[in-house]
Design a protein around this motif. Structure first.
Motif, PDB file in Angstrom:
ATOM      1  N   SER A 252       0.798  -1.378  -0.112  1.00 59.53           N
ATOM      2  CA  SER A 252       0.089  -0.020  -0.159  1.00 59.53           C
ATOM      3  C   SER A 252       0.954   1.161   0.071  1.00 59.53           C
ATOM      4  CB  SER A 252      -1.140   0.086   1.365  1.00 59.53           C
ATOM      5  OG  SER A 252      -0.315  -0.015   2.678  1.00 59.53           O
ATOM      6  N   ASP A 253       0.215   2.315  -0.512  1.00 58.50           N
ATOM      7  CA  ASP A 253       0.904   3.707  -0.618  1.00 58.50           C
ATOM      8  C   ASP A 253       1.118   4.273   0.767  1.00 58.50           C
ATOM      9  OD1 ASP A 253       0.570   3.286  -3.329  1.00 58.50           O
ATOM     10  OD2 ASP A 253      -0.612   4.892  -3.442  1.00 58.50           O
ATOM     11  N   HIS A 254       0.187   3.852   1.683  1.00 53.81           N
ATOM     12  CA  HIS A 254       0.305   4.347   3.126  1.00 53.81           C
ATOM     13  C   HIS A 254       1.400   3.605   3.899  1.00 53.81           C
ATOM     14  CE1 HIS A 254      -3.825   5.574   1.945  1.00 53.81           C
ATOM     15  NE2 HIS A 254      -3.726   6.295   3.148  1.00 53.81           N
ATOM     16  N   GLU A 255       1.676   2.491   3.625  1.00 53.66           N
ATOM     17  CA  GLU A 255       2.919   1.692   4.011  1.00 53.66           C
ATOM     18  C   GLU A 255       4.279   2.257   3.624  1.00 53.66           C
ATOM     19  OE1 GLU A 255       4.874  -2.726   4.675  1.00 53.66           O
ATOM     20  OE2 GLU A 255       2.684  -2.616   4.109  1.00 53.66           O
ATOM     21  N   VAL A 256       4.372   2.856   2.323  1.00 57.53           N
ATOM     22  CA  VAL A 256       5.413   2.784   1.734  1.00 57.53           C
ATOM     23  C   VAL A 256       5.945   4.379   1.860  1.00 57.53           C
ATOM     24  CG1 VAL A 256       6.063   4.274  -0.602  1.00 57.53           C
ATOM     25  CG2 VAL A 256       5.046   1.926  -0.744  1.00 57.53           C
ATOM     26  N   PHE A 257       4.813   5.316   2.361  1.00 58.89           N
ATOM     27  CA  PHE A 257       5.202   6.312   3.075  1.00 58.89           C
ATOM     28  C   PHE A 257       5.323   6.355   4.545  1.00 58.89           C
ATOM     29  CE2 PHE A 257       3.773   8.278  -1.061  1.00 58.89           C
ATOM     30  CZ  PHE A 257       4.699   9.252  -1.072  1.00 58.89           C
ATOM     31  N   GLY A 258       4.857   5.301   4.928  1.00 54.72           N
ATOM     32  CA  GLY A 258       5.187   5.121   6.462  1.00 54.72           C
ATOM     33  C   GLY A 258       6.672   4.826   6.631  1.00 54.72           C
ATOM     34  N   LEU A 259       7.280   4.132   5.506  1.00 57.86           N
ATOM     35  CA  LEU A 259       8.775   3.686   5.627  1.00 57.86           C
ATOM     36  C   LEU A 259       9.653   4.958   5.221  1.00 57.86           C
ATOM     37  CD1 LEU A 259       8.616   0.444   3.754  1.00 57.86           C
ATOM     38  CD2 LEU A 259       8.715   0.743   6.190  1.00 57.86           C
ATOM     39  N   PHE A 260       8.938   5.701   4.340  1.00 60.48           N
ATOM     40  CA  PHE A 260       9.340   7.025   4.082  1.00 60.48           C
ATOM     41  C   PHE A 260       9.730   8.004   5.068  1.00 60.48           C
ATOM     42  CE2 PHE A 260       8.282   7.342  -0.879  1.00 60.48           C
ATOM     43  CZ  PHE A 260       9.295   6.468  -1.148  1.00 60.48           C
ATOM     44  N   ILE A 263      12.997   7.571   6.620  1.00 58.80           N
ATOM     45  CA  ILE A 263      14.377   7.765   6.029  1.00 58.80           C
ATOM     46  C   ILE A 263      14.870   9.212   6.230  1.00 58.80           C
ATOM     47  CG2 ILE A 263      15.171   7.974   3.659  1.00 58.80           C
ATOM     48  CD1 ILE A 263      14.458   5.063   4.578  1.00 58.80           C
ATOM     49  N   ASP A 264      16.271   9.194   6.227  1.00 56.78           N
ATOM     50  CA  ASP A 264      16.895  10.593   6.347  1.00 56.78           C
ATOM     51  C   ASP A 264      17.366  11.481   5.069  1.00 56.78           C
ATOM     52  OD1 ASP A 264      17.286  10.548   9.370  1.00 56.78           O
ATOM     53  OD2 ASP A 264      18.499   8.737   9.052  1.00 56.78           O
ATOM     54  N   VAL A 265      17.741  10.469   4.241  1.00 55.52           N
ATOM     55  CA  VAL A 265      17.911  10.810   2.791  1.00 55.52           C
ATOM     56  C   VAL A 265      17.810   9.866   1.793  1.00 55.52           C
ATOM     57  CG1 VAL A 265      20.520  10.313   3.125  1.00 55.52           C
ATOM     58  CG2 VAL A 265      19.821  12.271   1.767  1.00 55.52           C
ATOM     59  N   PHE A 266      17.286  10.214   0.590  1.00 52.47           N
ATOM     60  CA  PHE A 266      17.469   9.391  -0.488  1.00 52.47           C
ATOM     61  C   PHE A 266      18.643   9.523  -1.288  1.00 52.47           C
ATOM     62  CE2 PHE A 266      12.940   9.543   0.660  1.00 52.47           C
ATOM     63  CZ  PHE A 266      12.670   8.090   0.704  1.00 52.47           C
ATOM     64  N   CYS A 267      19.241   8.515  -2.111  1.00 47.34           N
ATOM     65  CA  CYS A 267      20.489   8.736  -2.854  1.00 47.34           C
ATOM     66  C   CYS A 267      20.158   7.793  -4.160  1.00 47.34           C
ATOM     67  CB  CYS A 267      21.538   8.363  -2.188  1.00 47.34           C
ATOM     68  SG  CYS A 267      23.162   8.721  -3.014  1.00 47.34           S
ATOM     69  N   THR A 283       8.313  10.239  -6.357  1.00 48.46           N
ATOM     70  CA  THR A 283       7.669   9.854  -5.480  1.00 48.46           C
ATOM     71  C   THR A 283       8.407  10.002  -4.026  1.00 48.46           C
ATOM     72  OG1 THR A 283       6.435   8.049  -6.716  1.00 48.46           O
ATOM     73  CG2 THR A 283       6.307   7.681  -4.182  1.00 48.46           C
ATOM     74  N   CYS A 284       9.587  10.124  -4.105  1.00 47.55           N
ATOM     75  CA  CYS A 284      10.598  10.120  -2.811  1.00 47.55           C
ATOM     76  C   CYS A 284      10.363  11.594  -2.622  1.00 47.55           C
ATOM     77  CB  CYS A 284      11.740   9.753  -3.115  1.00 47.55           C
ATOM     78  SG  CYS A 284      12.064   8.061  -3.651  1.00 47.55           S
ATOM     79  N   VAL A 285      10.387  12.566  -3.433  1.00 50.17           N
ATOM     80  CA  VAL A 285      10.411  13.892  -3.197  1.00 50.17           C
ATOM     81  C   VAL A 285       9.164  14.407  -2.399  1.00 50.17           C
ATOM     82  CG1 VAL A 285      10.067  16.277  -4.198  1.00 50.17           C
ATOM     83  CG2 VAL A 285      11.744  14.656  -5.251  1.00 50.17           C
ATOM     84  N   GLN A 286       8.139  13.710  -2.720  1.00 55.69           N
ATOM     85  CA  GLN A 286       6.782  14.094  -1.990  1.00 55.69           C
ATOM     86  C   GLN A 286       6.871  13.786  -0.404  1.00 55.69           C
ATOM     87  OE1 GLN A 286       2.904  12.880  -3.993  1.00 55.69           O
ATOM     88  NE2 GLN A 286       4.590  11.887  -5.231  1.00 55.69           N
ATOM     89  N   SER A 287       8.094  13.058   0.272  1.00 60.76           N
ATOM     90  CA  SER A 287       8.082  12.828   1.392  1.00 60.76           C
ATOM     91  C   SER A 287       8.808  13.878   2.542  1.00 60.76           C
ATOM     92  CB  SER A 287       9.244  11.547   1.524  1.00 60.76           C
ATOM     93  OG  SER A 287      10.211  11.936   1.222  1.00 60.76           O
ATOM     94  N   GLY A 288       9.391  15.042   1.470  1.00 57.88           N
ATOM     95  CA  GLY A 288       9.993  15.922   2.234  1.00 57.88           C
ATOM     96  C   GLY A 288      11.345  15.905   2.508  1.00 57.88           C
ATOM     97  N   ARG A 289      11.908  14.515   2.238  1.00 54.68           N
ATOM     98  CA  ARG A 289      13.215  14.116   2.549  1.00 54.68           C
ATOM     99  C   ARG A 289      14.162  14.529   1.459  1.00 54.68           C
ATOM    100  NH1 ARG A 289      10.105  13.276   6.377  1.00 54.68           N
ATOM    101  NH2 ARG A 289      10.585  11.785   8.007  1.00 54.68           N
TER     102      ARG A 289
END
Length: 363
Positions: A252-260, A263-267, A283-289
């Motif tokens: 689920s998208d809710h679980e994905v963003f729960g993991l996001f 996260i401290d930083v994406f690379c 998609t990652c950028v929407q997390s604010g990280r």
């Protein structure tokens, strides 16, 4: 054009039961076009058990254009049915619109399956000038790039209002409490995304005493390559096998963003550099990280995509010069962790309206 038509476009898909990025993109695109032009399009589901030749003939005959995001589902499952649908559309003198995300990054066996679609297409919708150039440079099919038009790619996943807990999220929370630096990588894992390069960056950060934990949120693509075996072998060679987590499929998208959220930083140390076709980055950028990625190979990569360009200009996407060594990525990770967050509103519906308008212009 022959016969009466009820719709401007017929979209070929694999149905909602097929959970993959290709199928989700097709569904969202058709829904967005219907939202802005109700009754203008219809869909045809093609699976191993659905989509007979008679059904294909009737569906293609009902529309002015046939739109195919090929392959419509993970390759080797459903290949011939969509090609048959494109051929039927061509025979009925319908306009054939092919949506093409990649070229050189595809395995050569996959490129072979694309050849009939490229030949039948009247218009090829692409999302990256680099990928368009790769097609143009192909010694056999380069001429088909003259049929290509560029469209701005949106993300498949919208950040939900809330998040869903999971065992893996609790594991990440515990790791952060233990002082670990959580570095994220989201999406399917395959060679062109350079998953092993991130392992090497993690090894450098570990040597610096930053206690990295590399979190790959996604699963390996099954193919003829031994990507997964080589990935784990490389992690063992670098001495970081215990510092790597691969989530596998997340439902689920809710679980994905729960993991996001942990996260401290994406690379993404992409060898080809960032391109405008990288939906996983959006998609990652929407997390604010913060998200760190190799710079584009072409200066005009984002000229057709002002929303993506704004993410870069405002610092939500941080570029590292393409060709930089892994030490440079490690340095940039350490630097961005010290800066304040970059708040950036994300108009998900606006992103999808942009691509829908670009495709509608070709119908």
């Amino acid at each position: 054009m022959t016969g009466e038509t009820r719709y401007r476009a017929l979209f070929l898909g694999a149905g909602p039961q097929m959970h993959c990025g290709i199928g989700q993109f097709t569904r969202l695109l058709q829904e967005t076009i219907e939202k802005h032009e109700p009754g203008s399009s219809t869909t045809l589901t093609l699976t191993r058990s659905e989509g007979s030749l008679a059904e294909i003939w009737r569906a293609a005959g009902s529309a002015q254009s046939v739109v195919c995001n090929f392959p419509i589902v993970a390759w080797k499952r459903v290949i011939f049915a969509p090609l048959a649908a494109l051929a039927v559309g061509w025979l009925l003198r319908r306009k054939i619109i092919l949506i093409q995300h990649e070229w050189r990054g595809l395995h050569w066996l996959r490129r072979i399956t694309y050849i009939p679609a490229l030949l039948l297409a009247d218009t090829i919708v692409m999302f990256s000038p680099l990928v368009q150039r790769e097609l143009a440079d192909d010694p056999l099919l380069g001429w088909t790039a003259r049929k290509a038009v560029l469209a701005p790619l949106p993300p498949n996943i919208e950040a939900p209002a809330g998040i869903e807990d999971s065992k893996l999220r609790h594991r990440l929370i515990a790791a952060k409490a233990d002082g670990r630096l959580l570095i994220g990588h989201f999406g399917s894992i395959y060679p062109s995304k350079q998953p092993n390069a991130l392992l090497e960056i993690g090894a450098i950060l570990k040597q610096r005493g930053l206690k990295p934990l590399l979190v790959y949120i996604g699963s390996f693509i099954r193919g003829v390559d031994k990507v997964e075996e080589e990935f784990h072998a490389r992690a063992r060679e670098l001495g970081i096998a215990d510092d790597v987590i691969v989530s596998g499929f997340v439902a689920s998208d809710h679980e994905v963003f729960g993991l996001f959220s942990e996260i401290d930083v994406f690379c993404y140390p992409l060898d080809e550099g960032i391109t405008a076709r990288r939906s996983s980055i959006l998609t990652c950028v929407q997390s604010g990280r913060p998200l760190i990625v190799a710079g584009p190979a072409l200066p005009e990569e984002f000229d057709h995509h002002p929303r993506f360009k704004e993410l870069i200009s405002r610092g939500a996407v941080v570029l590292v010069a393409r060709g930089s060594d892994n030490e440079a990525y490690a340095d940039r990770i350490a630097t961005v962790l010290k800066r304040p967050p970059v708040p950036l509103p994300f108009d998900f519906d606006g992103w999808w309206k942009d691509v829908a308008e670009a495709v509608r212009a070709q119908l």
